[in-house]
Design a protein around this motif. Structure first.
Motif, PDB file in Angstrom:
ATOM      1  N   GLN A 544       0.835  -1.209   0.000  1.00 23.22           N
ATOM      2  CA  GLN A 544       0.000   0.000   0.000  1.00 23.22           C
ATOM      3  C   GLN A 544       0.865   1.252   0.000  1.00 23.22           C
ATOM      4  O   GLN A 544       0.573   2.219  -0.706  1.00 23.22           O
ATOM      5  CB  GLN A 544      -0.926  -0.023   1.221  1.00 23.22           C
ATOM      6  CG  GLN A 544      -2.001  -1.099   1.139  1.00 23.22           C
ATOM      7  CD  GLN A 544      -2.827  -1.233   2.411  1.00 23.22           C
ATOM      8  OE1 GLN A 544      -3.832  -1.891   2.425  1.00 23.22           O
ATOM      9  NE2 GLN A 544      -2.391  -0.618   3.490  1.00 23.22           N
ATOM     10  N   GLU A 545       1.951   1.244   0.789  1.00 23.52           N
ATOM     11  CA  GLU A 545       2.812   2.424   0.866  1.00 23.52           C
ATOM     12  C   GLU A 545       3.543   2.662  -0.453  1.00 23.52           C
ATOM     13  O   GLU A 545       3.740   3.816  -0.865  1.00 23.52           O
ATOM     14  CB  GLU A 545       3.816   2.235   2.003  1.00 23.52           C
ATOM     15  CG  GLU A 545       3.181   2.314   3.386  1.00 23.52           C
ATOM     16  CD  GLU A 545       4.163   1.922   4.482  1.00 23.52           C
ATOM     17  OE1 GLU A 545       5.374   1.784   4.182  1.00 23.52           O
ATOM     18  OE2 GLU A 545       3.723   1.755   5.644  1.00 23.52           O
ATOM     19  N   ALA A 546       3.933   1.587  -1.132  1.00 29.11           N
ATOM     20  CA  ALA A 546       4.629   1.732  -2.413  1.00 29.11           C
ATOM     21  C   ALA A 546       3.722   2.413  -3.439  1.00 29.11           C
ATOM     22  O   ALA A 546       4.167   3.284  -4.203  1.00 29.11           O
ATOM     23  CB  ALA A 546       5.089   0.370  -2.924  1.00 29.11           C
ATOM     24  N   TYR A 547       2.465   2.020  -3.462  1.00 33.52           N
ATOM     25  CA  TYR A 547       1.536   2.647  -4.407  1.00 33.52           C
ATOM     26  C   TYR A 547       1.143   4.053  -3.965  1.00 33.52           C
ATOM     27  O   TYR A 547       0.864   4.919  -4.808  1.00 33.52           O
ATOM     28  CB  TYR A 547       0.301   1.767  -4.602  1.00 33.52           C
ATOM     29  CG  TYR A 547       0.534   0.672  -5.621  1.00 33.52           C
ATOM     30  CD1 TYR A 547       0.479   0.941  -6.982  1.00 33.52           C
ATOM     31  CD2 TYR A 547       0.846  -0.615  -5.213  1.00 33.52           C
ATOM     32  CE1 TYR A 547       0.707  -0.050  -7.919  1.00 33.52           C
ATOM     33  CE2 TYR A 547       1.077  -1.622  -6.142  1.00 33.52           C
ATOM     34  CZ  TYR A 547       1.012  -1.334  -7.494  1.00 33.52           C
ATOM     35  OH  TYR A 547       1.253  -2.310  -8.429  1.00 33.52           O
ATOM     36  N   ALA A 548       1.147   4.280  -2.655  1.00 32.83           N
ATOM     37  CA  ALA A 548       0.843   5.628  -2.165  1.00 32.83           C
ATOM     38  C   ALA A 548       1.891   6.624  -2.655  1.00 32.83           C
ATOM     39  O   ALA A 548       1.569   7.784  -2.930  1.00 32.83           O
ATOM     40  CB  ALA A 548       0.784   5.636  -0.638  1.00 32.83           C
ATOM     41  N   ASP A 549       3.142   6.156  -2.800  1.00 31.36           N
ATOM     42  CA  ASP A 549       4.193   7.031  -3.336  1.00 31.36           C
ATOM     43  C   ASP A 549       3.899   7.447  -4.770  1.00 31.36           C
ATOM     44  O   ASP A 549       4.432   8.450  -5.258  1.00 31.36           O
ATOM     45  CB  ASP A 549       5.551   6.319  -3.285  1.00 31.36           C
ATOM     46  CG  ASP A 549       6.096   6.218  -1.861  1.00 31.36           C
ATOM     47  OD1 ASP A 549       5.534   6.881  -0.975  1.00 31.36           O
ATOM     48  OD2 ASP A 549       7.068   5.469  -1.649  1.00 31.36           O
ATOM     49  N   LEU A 550       3.081   6.666  -5.457  1.00 30.36           N
ATOM     50  CA  LEU A 550       2.683   6.980  -6.831  1.00 30.36           C
ATOM     51  C   LEU A 550       1.315   7.670  -6.865  1.00 30.36           C
ATOM     52  O   LEU A 550       0.705   7.770  -7.937  1.00 30.36           O
ATOM     53  CB  LEU A 550       2.629   5.698  -7.669  1.00 30.36           C
ATOM     54  CG  LEU A 550       3.942   4.900  -7.781  1.00 30.36           C
ATOM     55  CD1 LEU A 550       3.701   3.597  -8.547  1.00 30.36           C
ATOM     56  CD2 LEU A 550       5.011   5.726  -8.466  1.00 30.36           C
ATOM     57  N   SER A 551       0.853   8.080  -5.691  1.00 28.01           N
ATOM     58  CA  SER A 551      -0.462   8.740  -5.554  1.00 28.01           C
ATOM     59  C   SER A 551      -1.601   7.811  -5.959  1.00 28.01           C
ATOM     60  O   SER A 551      -2.623   8.251  -6.502  1.00 28.01           O
ATOM     61  CB  SER A 551      -0.507  10.033  -6.389  1.00 28.01           C
ATOM     62  OG  SER A 551       0.495  10.925  -5.967  1.00 28.01           O
ATOM     63  N   LEU A 605       6.789  -3.768  -9.719  1.00 26.65           N
ATOM     64  CA  LEU A 605       6.729  -2.793  -8.625  1.00 26.65           C
ATOM     65  C   LEU A 605       6.827  -3.477  -7.272  1.00 26.65           C
ATOM     66  O   LEU A 605       7.487  -2.975  -6.353  1.00 26.65           O
ATOM     67  CB  LEU A 605       5.442  -1.977  -8.723  1.00 26.65           C
ATOM     68  CG  LEU A 605       5.341  -0.841  -7.693  1.00 26.65           C
ATOM     69  CD1 LEU A 605       4.769   0.409  -8.336  1.00 26.65           C
ATOM     70  CD2 LEU A 605       4.493  -1.225  -6.486  1.00 26.65           C
ATOM     71  N   LEU A 606       6.209  -4.630  -7.141  1.00 27.83           N
ATOM     72  CA  LEU A 606       6.258  -5.342  -5.866  1.00 27.83           C
ATOM     73  C   LEU A 606       7.686  -5.687  -5.481  1.00 27.83           C
ATOM     74  O   LEU A 606       8.070  -5.597  -4.311  1.00 27.83           O
ATOM     75  CB  LEU A 606       5.420  -6.624  -5.953  1.00 27.83           C
ATOM     76  CG  LEU A 606       3.896  -6.448  -6.045  1.00 27.83           C
ATOM     77  CD1 LEU A 606       3.228  -7.779  -6.337  1.00 27.83           C
ATOM     78  CD2 LEU A 606       3.343  -5.840  -4.772  1.00 27.83           C
ATOM     79  N   ASN A 607       8.484  -6.094  -6.463  1.00 25.70           N
ATOM     80  CA  ASN A 607       9.839  -6.552  -6.181  1.00 25.70           C
ATOM     81  C   ASN A 607      10.872  -5.433  -6.204  1.00 25.70           C
ATOM     82  O   ASN A 607      12.064  -5.697  -5.990  1.00 25.70           O
ATOM     83  CB  ASN A 607      10.229  -7.647  -7.171  1.00 25.70           C
ATOM     84  CG  ASN A 607       9.487  -8.936  -6.908  1.00 25.70           C
ATOM     85  OD1 ASN A 607       9.811  -9.657  -5.975  1.00 25.70           O
ATOM     86  ND2 ASN A 607       8.470  -9.213  -7.716  1.00 25.70           N
ATOM     87  N   LYS A 608      10.443  -4.234  -6.503  1.00 30.22           N
ATOM     88  CA  LYS A 608      11.351  -3.081  -6.439  1.00 30.22           C
ATOM     89  C   LYS A 608      10.899  -2.120  -5.342  1.00 30.22           C
ATOM     90  O   LYS A 608      11.502  -2.047  -4.276  1.00 30.22           O
ATOM     91  CB  LYS A 608      11.400  -2.373  -7.799  1.00 30.22           C
ATOM     92  CG  LYS A 608      12.138  -3.166  -8.869  1.00 30.22           C
ATOM     93  CD  LYS A 608      12.235  -2.376 -10.158  1.00 30.22           C
ATOM     94  CE  LYS A 608      12.984  -3.145 -11.229  1.00 30.22           C
ATOM     95  NZ  LYS A 608      13.061  -2.386 -12.499  1.00 30.22           N
ATOM     96  N   GLU A 609       9.831  -1.388  -5.592  1.00 35.12           N
ATOM     97  CA  GLU A 609       9.397  -0.357  -4.657  1.00 35.12           C
ATOM     98  C   GLU A 609       8.799  -0.947  -3.373  1.00 35.12           C
ATOM     99  O   GLU A 609       9.122  -0.511  -2.263  1.00 35.12           O
ATOM    100  CB  GLU A 609       8.384   0.582  -5.317  1.00 35.12           C
ATOM    101  CG  GLU A 609       8.996   1.607  -6.255  1.00 35.12           C
ATOM    102  CD  GLU A 609       9.335   1.025  -7.617  1.00 35.12           C
ATOM    103  OE1 GLU A 609       9.007  -0.148  -7.861  1.00 35.12           O
ATOM    104  OE2 GLU A 609       9.938   1.755  -8.430  1.00 35.12           O
ATOM    105  N   ALA A 610       7.916  -1.954  -3.518  1.00 37.69           N
ATOM    106  CA  ALA A 610       7.235  -2.474  -2.322  1.00 37.69           C
ATOM    107  C   ALA A 610       8.215  -3.144  -1.369  1.00 37.69           C
ATOM    108  O   ALA A 610       8.102  -2.999  -0.143  1.00 37.69           O
ATOM    109  CB  ALA A 610       6.140  -3.456  -2.733  1.00 37.69           C
ATOM    110  N   LYS A 613       9.916  -1.091   1.134  1.00 36.81           N
ATOM    111  CA  LYS A 613       9.100  -0.688   2.279  1.00 36.81           C
ATOM    112  C   LYS A 613       9.077  -1.764   3.367  1.00 36.81           C
ATOM    113  O   LYS A 613       8.464  -1.569   4.421  1.00 36.81           O
ATOM    114  CB  LYS A 613       7.658  -0.399   1.827  1.00 36.81           C
ATOM    115  CG  LYS A 613       7.536   0.644   0.724  1.00 36.81           C
ATOM    116  CD  LYS A 613       7.943   2.018   1.188  1.00 36.81           C
ATOM    117  CE  LYS A 613       7.722   3.059   0.087  1.00 36.81           C
ATOM    118  NZ  LYS A 613       8.153   4.410   0.521  1.00 36.81           N
ATOM    119  N   MET A 614       9.715  -2.893   3.093  1.00 41.89           N
ATOM    120  CA  MET A 614       9.777  -3.959   4.098  1.00 41.89           C
ATOM    121  C   MET A 614      10.787  -3.581   5.185  1.00 41.89           C
ATOM    122  O   MET A 614      11.696  -2.781   4.971  1.00 41.89           O
ATOM    123  CB  MET A 614      10.155  -5.284   3.443  1.00 41.89           C
ATOM    124  CG  MET A 614       9.096  -5.850   2.514  1.00 41.89           C
ATOM    125  SD  MET A 614       7.604  -6.376   3.392  1.00 41.89           S
ATOM    126  CE  MET A 614       8.175  -7.906   4.136  1.00 41.89           C
TER     127      MET A 614
END
Length: 640
Positions: A544-551, A605-610, A613-614
């Motif tokens: 959720q936080e990774a996608y929040a960075d993309l608004s 995106l999951l394996n980079k940005e998300a 956030k771990m």
């Protein structure tokens, strides 16, 4: 609109008709001088240029080059010869598969001069009365309509599309229009009053842009390696939806003012010679070429242009251009574009080779881009999905053949994969300092492992950090590449130990690990993930936080046994669109293609940005900390 197929004949080594199936990503492999670059240059001629007599095939009697491009994903609404929308289907300008097929024909005389004709290959109404329908502008259409004494109240007489439909309906009142394949000429020595010229001028605006980059040419003041990225920026911006109305307004204003001055000149001429003045009128025979008006260049603070700087910096600009385009292409307003490169590995550091290929792969996964490149590099080729591999070879009769890395049913084309391996050599070329080869399914798993190792290493220095670790080399083995690495044991002759880490969601991966461990080779160890996929290790809050960075705001519950990339792709789509996930496209095949693209984007995106956030707490919460540390300890044992 996307390129589906290229057909070439009479062009250089392609004397006979040769077809090239195009996908989103097309990696062309073959021996030297077999015709790889010719494919890229044939496309450049179709979109941007013209051939010369030296491009003719040396086959006896050949004096004509034909280059045909077939496009799918054509717009459902299109403006052809007026401002009123119509469609290629309703105008019978598509082939039997419902695609736009455009053929360019270049003929040469004995003296080497050339002429060009352009055709739409289409299933056209098979009726002599309608044969010249597309040639007619509004006045001839109304005359034809009036001659048949049709009801003028049923159509808008100013609308060419409505008039053509009414005329077709007149000759086929039951709606069952019989058609036949036809090469409808739309350019080439046509009179300016011929409506087909207008149709071609309009169609060109819908075709993709084509940008060809040659990386290995000598660099000089006019070097297009550096000029091209800047030129392509101008070309692309000029085709954006928000820019086009501004250009139209400017064009109309200039033409209106110019026509007024021209008419004043004719008025004055009328006073001197009325007979001559009656034969003159103002006209704009060509559309303005905006990309020749705007110039864009890069220079440093001292005013020194980029082409005067070192070649290394210039190459980095090209790499940066493609990486920047990955983000730019995500915009819905970005026009369709085809990027083509010849051997991107040339004159590049190995790290930059991989970066540019990854950027090209990501570009190809956006909705409005396609990528072509040639390569001789086995390390780059192994990063490419099998469906994207294109192999060119000659048979004993010197005829050229083009084959895909997969069969029509999606299975691996084993014969061609073996030919590629033989052509490029046995796949990776690890450095001597590499101690262990880590086999994973793909690039996303590499990113995941590196990022998890960084997080765990920050908490405990004894845990192996995989980032920039020269003792470890990663080997992606996605899909049936397992066969070539495990069954055929291409790398078993090397001294490096092997650690294989695969998801457990597919039986083939579980069997591969079982078979590998059954060899009882102490320098080859395999693991399957405790959860279905590596993405299941992620904490839902990190996603959720990774996608929040993309608004982008999404709501997820704690990850369980779901297919996480699909779950996230669907959730993101539904957060951004009113169209349901299962209604993305009416065509089931295209719907599946679009869904796969969205899933691929989510997986990346999951394996980079998300994953960034771990945290230790989140890894522990997911119950996978000891599992990951176990993998890293095994890898480290071979390094020590």
């Amino acid at each position: 609109m996307k390129l589906k197929k290229l057909i070439v004949s009479g062009f250089r080594s392609y004397g006979q008709r040769t077809e090239f199936e195009a996908g989103d990503l097309n990696v062309i492999i073959g021996r030297n001088d077999v015709g790889k670059s010719t494919i890229l240059e044939a496309l450049d001629i179709f979109f941007n240029d013209k051939p010369d007599v030296n491009d003719l095939s040396i086959d006896d009697g050949v004096n004509q080059i034909e280059i045909t491009c077939i496009f799918n994903d054509i717009p459902s609404s299109i403006t052809l010869d007026q401002t009123s929308p119509t469609s290629l289907e309703s105008e019978y300008l598509v082939n039997s598969n419902g695609e736009l097929e455009i053929k360019k024909q270049f003929s040469f005389t004995a003296t080497g001069t050339s002429s060009e004709k352009v055709f739409i290959v289409c299933n056209y109404p098979d009726n002599g009365e309608l044969e010249k329908l597309m040639e007619m502008k509004n006045t001839p259409l109304k005359t034809f309509f009036g001659r048949l004494k049709l009801d003028e109240d049923t159509v808008d007489l100013r609308n060419n599309a409505e008039l053509r439909k009414a005329l077709r309906d007149h000759f086929y009142p039951d709606g069952n229009i019989t058609t036949a394949s036809k090469d409808l000429q739309i350019e080439g020595r046509l009179d300016n009053e011929d409506n087909r010229k207008k149709i071609w001028a309009s169609l060109k605006k819908y075709l993709p842009l084509y940008s060809l980059f040659f990386v290995d040419k000598p660099l000089n003041d006019q070097d297009s390696d550096i000029q091209d990225p800047m030129k392509e920026i101008i070309k692309e911006v000029l085709k954006r939806e928000e820019i086009l109305p501004l250009l139209r307004d400017l064009k109309n204003a200039v033409q209106e003012a110019s026509s007024s001055l021209a008419d004043d000149t004719i008025t004055e001429l009328n006073k001197l010679d009325s007979g001559l003045a009656e034969t003159l009128r103002s006209s704009f025979p060509k559309e303005p070429s905006w990309n020749t008006i705007f110039k864009l260049a890069l220079e440093d603070e001292r005013g020194i242009p980029l082409n005067k700087r070192g070649s290394g910096l210039r190459r980095l600009v090209l790499l940066s251009f493609f990486r920047a385009q990955v983000e730019n292409r995500r915009s819905a307003s970005a026009p369709n574009i085809i990027y083509a490169l010849e051997e991107p590995e040339t004159s590049q550091h190995p790290d930059f080779q991989l970066m540019i290929v990854n950027a090209l792969k990501e570009l190809s996964e956006t909705d409005n881009a396609q990528v072509f490149f040639t390569t001789h590099n086995s390390n780059l080729a192994k990063e490419i999905p099998r469906k994207s591999l294109r192999y060119i070879y000659k048979d004993d009769g010197d005829n050229i053949h083009l084959e895909n890395g997969t069969n029509p049913d999606g299975s691996d084309n084993e014969e061609i994969i073996d030919r590629i391996i033989q052509t490029l050599g046995a796949l990776p070329d690890p450095k001597n300092k590499v101690k262990v080869l880590v086999f994973v399914e793909g690039e996303n798993d590499i990113n995941a492992l590196i990022n998890y190792s960084k997080i765990l290493h920050e908490e405990n220095n004894d845990v192996l950090n995989l980032e920039n670790n020269e003792a470890v080399a990663f080997i992606p083995t996605g899909g049936s590449q397992l066969k070539h690495y495990i069954e055929k044991k291409h790398l078993d002759g090397l001294l490096q130990a092997q650690v294989h880490i695969y998801d457990s969601d597919k039986d083939e991966y579980v069997r591969a690990v079982e078979d590998l461990n059954a060899e009882n080779d102490p320098r080859k160890i395999g693991f399957n993930t405790s959860m279905d996929e590596m993405e299941n290790f992620l904490h839902h809050e990190a996603i959720q936080e990774a996608y929040a960075d993309l608004s982008i705001t999404i709501e997820l519950e704690e990850i369980d046994t779901q297919d996480v990339p699909v779950l996230v792709a669907r959730t993101v789509h539904e957060a951004q669109s009113d169209v349901a996930w299962d209604d993305i496209h009416a065509d089931p095949v295209k719907r599946e293609e679009k869904q796969k693209k969205k899933v691929s984007k989510a997986k990346r995106l999951l394996n980079k940005e998300a994953i960034e956030k771990m945290s230790i707490e989140r890894i522990e919460s997911r119950g996978v900390k000891e599992e990951i540390i176990g993998w890293l300890e095994t890898i480290n044992s071979f390094i020590d």
